[in-house]
Every structure is written in C-alpha cells, then in structure tokens.
Write an enzyme that holds these catalytic residues in place. Structure first.
Site, short mmCIF file in Angstrom:
data_model
loop_
_atom_site.label_atom_id
_atom_site.label_comp_id
_atom_site.label_asym_id
_atom_site.label_seq_id
_atom_site.Cartn_x
_atom_site.Cartn_y
_atom_site.Cartn_z
N GLU A 112 0.85 -1.20 0.00
CA GLU A 112 0.00 0.00 0.00
C GLU A 112 0.88 1.24 0.00
OE1 GLU A 112 -3.51 -0.19 2.48
OE2 GLU A 112 -3.20 1.87 3.13
N ASP A 114 0.21 5.42 0.56
CA ASP A 114 -0.88 6.28 1.06
C ASP A 114 -0.60 7.77 1.02
OD1 ASP A 114 -2.15 3.95 1.86
OD2 ASP A 114 -1.63 4.16 3.97
N GLU A 116 -2.79 10.51 3.17
CA GLU A 116 -3.87 10.66 4.15
C GLU A 116 -3.89 12.11 4.63
OE1 GLU A 116 -4.32 6.41 6.36
OE2 GLU A 116 -2.48 7.51 6.81
N GLN A 128 -0.30 13.07 5.82
CA GLN A 128 0.47 11.90 6.24
C GLN A 128 0.65 10.96 5.05
OE1 GLN A 128 0.18 9.86 10.18
NE2 GLN A 128 -0.85 8.25 9.02
N THR A 129 1.84 10.43 4.90
CA THR A 129 2.11 9.41 3.90
C THR A 129 2.58 8.15 4.60
OG1 THR A 129 4.41 10.17 3.60
CG2 THR A 129 2.72 11.12 2.15
N ARG A 139 5.46 3.10 8.34
CA ARG A 139 6.44 4.00 7.74
C ARG A 139 5.82 5.39 7.53
NH1 ARG A 139 6.78 -0.95 5.36
NH2 ARG A 139 8.77 -2.06 5.62
N GLU A 140 5.17 5.89 8.54
CA GLU A 140 4.47 7.16 8.43
C GLU A 140 5.44 8.34 8.40
OE1 GLU A 140 3.92 4.97 10.89
OE2 GLU A 140 1.80 4.34 10.83
N TRP A 204 -5.71 8.02 16.70
CA TRP A 204 -4.49 8.71 16.28
C TRP A 204 -4.76 9.97 15.48
CZ3 TRP A 204 -3.73 9.26 11.05
CH2 TRP A 204 -4.46 8.41 10.22
#
Length: 296
Positions: A112, A114, A116, A128-129, A139-140, A204
């Site tokens: 995935e 992302d 976000e 946020q990725t 892995r944010e 979160w």
C-alpha cells in the site's frame, strides 16, 4: 510558510514556475469517473457531478464513502485533484492511495502507498504518507502543507516504478521511498488498485478528541480520473517485467527521467523536508527499518 523562504524570492518564483510548468504529467480533466472507477462503499454518501468529471464524498456520524479503480496496475504515475473538507474537521480523513487489498478483502500484510489528509481545527493541515511493503505499514511521515487544501483543488501524484516511489504535491516531491531490496527492504511488487475515501478516526487522527459531528456532513471533492498506469491482473502470477520495462515509450514513467530526482527536484525536495516535515518514522523507529540507516 513558503517553501523557499530562505532564498531570494524572485529567483525562486522563476525557478518554481519553470519546474512546475515542465515536470511530470498533466491530468486530463474530461475523463469521467465511471470510465476508470466505481463507488465501492457508502453509496448514499457518494455524489458524481459535472457530467461525472467530479465526485463528492460525504461523511456524517453514520457513514463515509469511497471508490476504487476497475483495474489493478503494476507501475505508473497516478494523479488526482483533491479538495478536502472545510469546517472543524478534526478526526476526518481524506485519502488517496494504492493498495493490493481488494474490495472487502480482510486486512492483513499487503502492499500500500498512502496519501492521508488529516482534518484539523484549521491551518496548518497535515498530510500523512505511509508505505506498506508486504507488512502492516509503520512508515508514516507527516508534512504540514504550506497552503490551505480546503480552499481549492490541488494535484497529488504517486509515482511507482521499480526504482522508487515518489509522493508529489502540486508536482513538488515531498517524499521518496527508494527500492532498497538489495539490503533486504521489501518493496511494493504486486499489482495495486487506486482508492479514494473519506472516513473518520477518534484515536491517532484526532488525538483522542471527539469529532464535532454538528459540522457534518463533511465533504471531500475529487477530480481527474484518467490513469497513467500499466495494467496488471492481481490474480495472475507475473514476473512484473512488462510493467517495469524501461525501453517502452508506452510506460514512460519507468524511463530515465523518472529513475532519480534531478538536481532541481532534489533541491526543492530538500527544502520541503527541512521546512515542512514534522514527523518521520525514521526518527522514531528507525532501528526497525534498514532504509533509515541510509544517508540521503
């Protein structure tokens, strides 16, 4: 805060204009939603407009909504124009992402990539990725956007080829996840769908604060439904070689121009990271991830 506040303004305005004007692909605004996507959940909260060239996702205390591409892809430069909800939107999350999980498939280890967008009481807004590499993510990274993403549409792009994954905001690179399989780091290598959604979280994303549902419905807007990707069937075993081809003009996103950030891109990228990055998993849990030990 402007991206280039530490440099003479005139030169960087010229610099940025040239870069944005001639970099990456343009979105075709006339491709209709139904051509490449379908409404996958929250059917009563999904509204196509402008002859299908724009969709609106709504969320209230009962449901959000989402959509998914008809097909899966093995590489590409995927883009969409998005305007996220206004109002007091803390806890409301707008997403655009690639995923190997198919509709209604149980959550588990998967691939995935992302975007976000985290709702807020106001500016600044956080993007946020995350990258899932046959695992559960973790892995944010977070950047504070230097503009108001609720006021107008902005373009968000995900470049995925065998060299790296690059996250772009208005053609500006904000994150690069390199293919580091040579040192044992898993890298997305399975066909993925393109997904957009609007949902909520009170842990979160809102820091434990309740969502202000008196502001509902919250509305996210999406445009630009053409897809620059290599079609690949997720249910068929493949060596991924066609979608990784660098010789074919058909898959131009695999070519030399997209193998590495050039000098201009890297300069812009480093400025964004220095001025707008607020969190990276490498600073928090880097010991768990070998790629965090590589100096860039």
């Amino acid at each position: 805060m402007p991206v280039f506040s530490s440099y003479p303004l005139f030169f960087f305005l010229v610099f940025l204009f040239i870069y944005v004007r001639f970099s990456t692909c343009e979105i075709n605004p006339i491709v209709s939603f139904d051509q490449n996507y379908y409404n996958s959940w929250g059917f009563q909260h999904f509204y196509p407009t402008n002859n299908g060239t724009e969709v609106r996702l709504l969320i209230d205390q009962y449901s959000g909504s989402g959509f998914m591409s008809h097909h899966t892809y093995g590489s590409g430069l995927f883009a969409m124009k998005i305007k996220i909800p206004k109002k007091d939107s803390l806890g409301i999350i707008t997403t655009l992402y690639l995923t190997s999980l198919q509709n209604n498939e149980p959550f588990g280890n998967h691939y995935e990539v992302d975007f976000e967008f985290l709702g807020s009481h106001g500016m600044p807004y956080t993007l946020q990725t995350n990258v899932f590499a046959n695992d559960s993510g973790g892995r944010e990274e977070r950047v504070n956007l230097w503009f108001d993403p609720t006021a107008d549409f902005h373009t968000y792009q995900l470049l995925w080829n065998k060299h790296h994954i690059v996250f772009y905001v208005d053609k500006i690179p904000i994150r690069v996840f390199e293919n580091n399989t040579r040192i044992g780091v898993s890298y997305p290598s399975q066909a993925m769908s393109i997904v957009g959604s609007l949902w909520s979280d009170t842990t979160w994303a809102s820091h434990g604060q309740p969502i202000n549902w008196t502001e509902a419905p919250f509305v996210a807007y999406f445009q630009g439904f053409d897809i620059n990707g290599c079609l690949e069937n997720i249910n068929v075993n493949t060596d991924h070689s066609e979608c990784n081809s660098i010789d074919s003009t058909r898959y131009w996103w695999n070519g030399p121009r997209y193998m590495i950030l050039d000098y201009t891109q890297n300069l812009i990228y480093q400025n964004v990271r220095r001025k707008h990055l607020t969190y990276s998993y490498c600073d928090d849990r880097g010991y768990l991830h070998p790629e965090c030990q590589i100096k860039t």
